[in-house]
Design an enzyme around this catalytic site. Structure first.
Site, PDB file in Angstrom:
ATOM      1  N   HIS A 237       0.727  -1.198  -0.027  1.00 49.15           N
ATOM      2  CA  HIS A 237      -0.038   0.004   0.059  1.00 49.15           C
ATOM      3  C   HIS A 237       0.671   1.282   0.054  1.00 49.15           C
ATOM      4  O   HIS A 237       0.648   2.098  -0.836  1.00 49.15           O
ATOM      5  CB  HIS A 237      -0.873   0.098   1.348  1.00 49.15           C
ATOM      6  CG  HIS A 237      -1.833  -1.021   1.404  1.00 49.15           C
ATOM      7  ND1 HIS A 237      -1.841  -2.330   2.106  1.00 49.15           N
ATOM      8  CD2 HIS A 237      -3.107  -1.269   0.775  1.00 49.15           C
ATOM      9  CE1 HIS A 237      -2.767  -3.194   2.007  1.00 49.15           C
ATOM     10  NE2 HIS A 237      -3.569  -2.527   1.170  1.00 49.15           N
TER      11      HIS A 237
HETATM   12  O1  RIB Z   1      -4.101   0.295   5.498  1.00 46.00           O
HETATM   13  C1  RIB Z   1      -2.826   0.109   5.324  1.00 46.00           C
HETATM   14  C2  RIB Z   1      -2.241   1.151   6.166  1.00 46.00           C
HETATM   15  O2  RIB Z   1      -2.124   0.691   7.226  1.00 46.00           O
HETATM   16  C3  RIB Z   1      -0.535   0.906   5.498  1.00 46.00           C
HETATM   17  O3  RIB Z   1       0.231   2.056   5.712  1.00 46.00           O
HETATM   18  C4  RIB Z   1       0.013  -0.063   6.588  1.00 46.00           C
HETATM   19  O4  RIB Z   1       1.606   0.234   6.876  1.00 46.00           O
HETATM   20  C5  RIB Z   1      -0.714   0.090   7.919  1.00 46.00           C
HETATM   21  O5  RIB Z   1      -0.242   1.457   8.495  1.00 46.00           O
END
Ligand code: RIB
Ligand code: CA
Length: 307
Positions: A237
């Site tokens: 992500h």
């Molecule tokens: O939902 C994904 C996010 O939550 C990303 O930034 C992951 O590192 C967690 O922090």
């Protein structure tokens, strides 16, 4: 001469780690500070992980400790996805580097004031607690930030993706709304991109064979069961967010009005981003798709810098 300055605010975190690797290897930006926040893990763990990552990526970038809990709520960590130390299956010795002399939000403000051109982008890869605290403590900070590019929320207007399941916003929705209220230009990189931008086990093998840094990522991924994507692979992500800075051309975007709404379930009140693409007044650019093959090629290229 780089195009502009970047301050990264993050909660490393495996996908934060890969995002930082991409950001510090991007030709067009200069990362001035890595600010940390509690989220995936406690602030003690996220600071230590960020310090270690600057050593692994061989960069001399200050790391600041930030907020240890949300602006109002209690912390709810994500060690089930990130591992007990936040680095999956990668364990390392205590970093030699020490945190920056100032803690966030003071550290962020220090570097914002240092940039007279005022063209600093905030790259937010975790809960936005530090940014909310910055805007509250230093109201003039919003005039020193050119835009905020953040990983968070869900764009799925059909509600098919459980929007209140996106961790960064759910951890501190009140902070997220404070940031939205600042009217700083926003670029939102929602969790649906991570659902398509993930490394399969075979691709993780390719990463492992690249070099020593690839081997570290492989160890991280070995326990990174991203429950959004199930066992298909490692959803990166935060890297989608970092690549928006270096390669915006690989994204498709739409304009929308975004705000925080709340969803009550089993006595819990979850905060999530309501993303309205039909609103008359828009306040954010939302990334709705990414060229995954080009994304992976860019990440491999950045990783091969460590050969
Ligand atoms: O939902 C994904 C996010 O939550 C990303 O930034 C992951 O590192 C967690 O922090
Ligand atoms: Ca993160």
């Amino acid at each position: 001469m780089k195009d502009y300055y970047v301050i990264i605010d993050c909660d490393p975190g495996i996908d934060d780690a890969m995002a930082i690797m991409n950001a510090v290897n991007s030709e067009n930006i200069e990362v001035k500070l890595i600010s940390t926040v509690s989220g995936n893990l406690t602030i003690e763990e996220t600071v230590k992980n960020a310090l270690k990552l600057t050593e692994i990526f061989k960069v001399d970038i200050p790391v600041a400790e930030g907020a240890r809990q949300p602006v109002k709520r209690q912390s709810v960590y994500a060690s089930m996805a990130q591992g007990t130390k936040g680095m999956g299956g990668y364990t390392f010795s205590t970093p030699k580097t020490k945190p920056f002399i100032y803690k966030s939000p003071d550290a962020i403000y220090f570097f914002l004031k240092e940039n007279p051109a005022k063209n600093t982008t905030l790259l937010c890869l975790g809960p936005m607690t530090n940014i909310a605290n910055l805007l509250t403590k230093y109201p003039d900070a919003k005039n020193l930030i050119s835009r905020i590019v953040f990983m968070g929320g869900s764009k799925d207007e059909n509600g098919m993706t459980e929007p209140y399941r996106e961790f960064n916003v759910a951890y501190d929705p009140e902070a997220t709304q404070i940031v939205f209220d600042s009217n700083i230009p926003l670029v939102m990189v929602p969790m649906e991109l991570g659902h398509i931008a993930y490394f399969t086990p075979e691709e993780q093998g390719k990463i492992k064979r690249a070099n020593a840094v690839g081997e570290i990522f492989y160890k991280m991924f070995s326990k990174y069961n991203d429950f959004h994507v199930g066992k298909l692979g490692a959803a990166v992500h935060d890297s989608c967010c970092a690549l928006y800075l270096s390669n915006p051309e690989i994204f498709r975007t739409e304009e929308a009005f975004i705000k925080i709404d709340y969803h009550k379930q089993k006595g819990q009140e979850y905060g999530f981003i309501n993303c309205n693409f039909d609103a008359e007044n828009k306040n954010a650019t939302v990334c709705v798709d990414i060229d995954v093959e080009k994304m992976k090629k860019i990440i491999y290229g950045n990783l091969f810098n460590y050969n």
